[in-house]
Design an enzyme around this catalytic site. Structure first.
Site, mmCIF file in Angstrom:
data_model
loop_
_atom_site.group_PDB
_atom_site.id
_atom_site.type_symbol
_atom_site.label_atom_id
_atom_site.label_comp_id
_atom_site.label_asym_id
_atom_site.label_seq_id
_atom_site.Cartn_x
_atom_site.Cartn_y
_atom_site.Cartn_z
ATOM 1 N N GLU A 263 76.074 26.186 118.041
ATOM 2 C CA GLU A 263 77.317 25.453 117.751
ATOM 3 C C GLU A 263 78.312 25.891 118.814
ATOM 4 O OE1 GLU A 263 77.842 23.216 115.473
ATOM 5 O OE2 GLU A 263 76.001 23.403 114.322
ATOM 6 N N CYS A 297 87.061 24.608 117.755
ATOM 7 C CA CYS A 297 86.108 23.822 118.546
ATOM 8 C C CYS A 297 86.290 22.327 118.305
ATOM 9 C CB CYS A 297 84.692 24.236 118.194
ATOM 10 S SG CYS A 297 84.397 24.168 116.421
HETATM 11 P P1 NAD Z 1 82.538 33.545 122.707
HETATM 12 O O1 NAD Z 1 81.371 32.730 123.124
HETATM 13 O O2 NAD Z 1 83.222 34.344 123.735
HETATM 14 O O3 NAD Z 1 82.119 34.565 121.559
HETATM 15 C C1 NAD Z 1 81.444 34.150 120.397
HETATM 16 C C2 NAD Z 1 80.620 35.301 119.871
HETATM 17 O O4 NAD Z 1 79.648 35.640 120.847
HETATM 18 C C3 NAD Z 1 81.432 36.584 119.622
HETATM 19 O O5 NAD Z 1 80.864 37.247 118.522
HETATM 20 C C4 NAD Z 1 81.181 37.390 120.884
HETATM 21 O O6 NAD Z 1 81.338 38.772 120.692
HETATM 22 C C5 NAD Z 1 79.732 37.019 121.156
HETATM 23 N N1 NAD Z 1 79.263 37.237 122.528
HETATM 24 C C6 NAD Z 1 79.950 37.187 123.691
HETATM 25 N N2 NAD Z 1 79.120 37.441 124.723
HETATM 26 C C7 NAD Z 1 77.886 37.636 124.183
HETATM 27 C C8 NAD Z 1 76.603 37.944 124.724
HETATM 28 N N3 NAD Z 1 76.403 38.095 126.044
HETATM 29 N N4 NAD Z 1 75.561 38.073 123.866
HETATM 30 C C9 NAD Z 1 75.733 37.926 122.531
HETATM 31 N N5 NAD Z 1 76.921 37.641 121.968
HETATM 32 C C10 NAD Z 1 77.978 37.488 122.783
HETATM 33 O O7 NAD Z 1 83.526 32.534 121.984
HETATM 34 P P2 NAD Z 1 84.894 32.862 121.257
HETATM 35 O O8 NAD Z 1 85.963 32.983 122.281
HETATM 36 O O9 NAD Z 1 84.762 33.945 120.276
HETATM 37 O O10 NAD Z 1 85.055 31.511 120.399
HETATM 38 C C11 NAD Z 1 85.539 30.377 120.961
HETATM 39 C C12 NAD Z 1 84.448 29.410 121.348
HETATM 40 O O11 NAD Z 1 83.634 29.143 120.219
HETATM 41 C C13 NAD Z 1 85.033 28.085 121.755
HETATM 42 O O12 NAD Z 1 84.335 27.578 122.850
HETATM 43 C C14 NAD Z 1 84.824 27.225 120.526
HETATM 44 O O13 NAD Z 1 84.797 25.855 120.803
HETATM 45 C C15 NAD Z 1 83.525 27.730 120.034
HETATM 46 N N6 NAD Z 1 83.356 27.429 118.599
HETATM 47 C C16 NAD Z 1 82.437 26.496 118.250
HETATM 48 C C17 NAD Z 1 82.282 26.148 116.908
HETATM 49 C C18 NAD Z 1 81.270 25.118 116.489
HETATM 50 O O14 NAD Z 1 80.982 25.046 115.298
HETATM 51 N N7 NAD Z 1 80.725 24.324 117.382
HETATM 52 C C19 NAD Z 1 83.054 26.777 115.934
HETATM 53 C C20 NAD Z 1 83.975 27.734 116.324
HETATM 54 C C21 NAD Z 1 84.101 28.064 117.676
#
Ligand code: NAD
Length: 496
Positions: A263, A297
């Site tokens: 997602e 998102c």
């Molecule tokens: P992010 O991708 O930076 O982080 C999301 C999660 O991934 C966090 O727990 C983070 O610690 C982890 N993470 C980061 N690097 C990682 C790695 N190398 N390996 C494993 N885990 C890792 O995103 P964010 O800033 O926390 O959230 C915002 C993003 O999430 C936006 O792009 C938003 O659109 C998206 N989002 C999507 C949905 C959906 O349902 N499609 C819902 C909410 C947020």
């Protein structure tokens, strides 16, 4: 606009803090180090939580693997009862969940309560689903045997969630996975570990067997995801977050051909056609854009308005945005802070790129002076379609308005995006609603509404917005695999 809210009532902050340790094999454990959790409304650290490393991650996986056979053997009805018990325990802790979500993520208390209620609804939905899994039985096309298809839990899952909906994202994945009979290793977002800690406390209180849910926190996500994804005992990764990180995880998953649900980011076009109810469109655009300070998102990323109603829409939208109160989410405000100083500070570059592409800042455009990571609600208007925000997630309280000359231009511009998560169309014409519904290249289309999430609806995106759907009638099957059993049948069986 200023951060004009009163100071929060300190008694509202005075509650028992959730567990900040790691939850592994039914035990609360310290990690090798700890890290601070800060309130984005004032930048102050208010709690410390355990920081896990590779060893704790592998122990959590070991616990999930050890618990898997037992959990899949628990009857669906018993699984449902445990989940209903968890749901009831959550309802008793609404205030605690709402407060901790607001303190960790900054979102206004009203939004935290709305997320809490929706999370409870999702959990109840999955609890109901667990005893309603369907298989099938049919005859082979050429006769001679029978085809039985059973749905089986996929096995231990790694769930990685973002900070912007800290409870809903865990429940939407974890609820489905638990109902399906899978065990979990959950990695919280670094910014919001305590919401996840409280959820895990209630999982324990509800009486789930040890190891069914394990919770890790970390400041170094890749040090956990690397070893876990390299381990063949992980059968699925379900991730919500940015497209960039989703792509990294899919590369890791490719090595062992591990199942993925993704997602990811969005670039929600919010289309207002010339026959729209403009007042309704304005009301929904404000919610869709400024909820969670735009850090969603499914937020409206590009507001695309037919020129025939653009004047009226923009005037009313600006008036509504001027009314938004910005401030500490513990007080009565509409818009909270950005999650971090870094996220707030990047918005200077965002505004510069919008204006250099021809956008006019009509309101806002600057950070709020003082403590906390606030940014003034902002509206930037363009003269016509402009690709500066196509495939480019604002993730901020910044609205962009693009007038278009007709419905075709609206549809074409809306589809000019690598993303395909949520989209919105406002029209009073059913045929137009259906046509846009069918031709918008997005996983979800809201017609005359700016909020869509519901347990009974499949949530997810196309293109760079991800793979798979969460919730809905088939959501539980994201965590199950088909098992086909071929059974030879003697057609005579002595009864011919
Ligand atoms: P992010 O991708 O930076 O982080 C999301 C999660 O991934 C966090 O727990 C983070 O610690 C982890 N993470 C980061 N690097 C990682 C790695 N190398 N390996 C494993 N885990 C890792 O995103 P964010 O800033 O926390 O959230 C915002 C993003 O999430 C936006 O792009 C938003 O659109 C998206 N989002 C999507 C949905 C959906 O349902 N499609 C819902 C909410 C947020």
């Amino acid at each position: 606009m200023t951060n004009n809210s009163p100071q929060p009532d300190q008694t509202a902050l005075n509650f028992k803090q959730p567990e900040g340790r790691l939850f592994i094999a039914g035990q609360w454990r310290d990690g090798p180090s700890s890290f601070g959790v800060s309130n984005p409304a004032n930048g102050a650290e208010f709690a410390r939580v355990s920081n896990s490393g590779e060893n704790e991650a592998l122990e959590a996986l070991g616990a999930a693997v050890a618990a898997q056979d037992g959990w899949r053997s628990v009857s669906p009805r018993k699984r449902a009862e445990l989940m209903h018990r968890l749901h009831d325990l959550m309802l008793e802790r609404e205030d605690d969940f709402a407060r901790i979500m607001t303190m960790e993520s900054g979102k206004p208390l009203t939004e935290s309560r709305a997320e809490f209620k929706l999370s409870c609804d999702f959990l109840r939905w999955f609890a109901e689903q667990s005893a309603h899994v369907h298989g099938s039985y049919s005859a082979a096309s050429n006769g001679g045997f029978r085809i039985m298809v059973a749905k089986q839990p996929i096995g231990p899952c790694l769930l990685i969630t973002p900070w912007n909906f800290p409870l809903l994202m865990i429940v939407r994945k974890g609820g489905a996975a638990l109902a399906a009979g899978c065990t979990l290793v959950v990695k919280s977002a670094q910014e919001t570990p305590l919401t996840c800690g409280l959820f895990a406390e209630l999982v324990q209180q509800a009486g789930f067997p040890d190891g069914v849910m394990n919770l890790l926190h970390t400041t170094d996500s890749s040090s956990i995801s690397g070893p876990l994804m390299a381990d063949k005992r992980i059968k699925k990764v379900s991730f919500t977050g940015s497209t960039r990180v989703g792509s990294i995880l899919m590369e890791l998953a490719a090595k062992n051909i591990t199942d993925c649900s993704m997602e990811l980011g969005g670039d929600g076009p919010f289309i207002v056609l010339d026959d729209a109810d403009v007042d309704l469109a304005v009301e929904q655009a404000v919610i869709c854009k400024f909820r969670n300070a735009g850090q969603a998102c499914v937020a409206a990323n590009r507001i695309i308005v037919d020129k025939k109603v653009e004047g009226e829409f923009t005037e009313k939208f600006l008036a509504a945005v001027r009314e938004l109160k910005v401030g500490d989410g513990m007080t009565n405000v509409d818009v909270g802070p950005m999650i971090s100083a870094r996220q707030r500070d990047r918005l200077g570059d965002t505004i510069a790129s919008l204006t250099s592409a021809g956008g006019e800042v009509m309101i806002g455009g600057t950070p709020v002076d003082g403590a906390g990571y606030f940014f003034n609600p902002t509206v930037v208007r363009f003269e016509g379609p402009n690709d500066v925000m196509c495939s480019n997630e604002l993730f901020a309280p910044i609205a962009t308005i693009f007038p278009v000359k007709d419905t075709l231009e609206a549809l074409t511009f809306a589809n000019t995006s690598d993303f395909g998560l949520a989209s919105y169309v406002f029209t009073q014409n059913v045929s137009r609603a259906i046509t846009f519904g069918e031709r918008l290249e997005f996983g979800m289309v809201g017609v005359n509404r700016g909020i869509m999430a519901d347990p009974a609806a499949p949530f997810g995106g196309t293109k760079a917005s991800g793979i798979g759907r969460e919730a809905g009638h088939d959501g539980i099957y994201e965590f199950m695999e088909d098992k086909y059993i071929a059974l030879t049948v003697d057609e005579d069986a002595g009864v011919a």
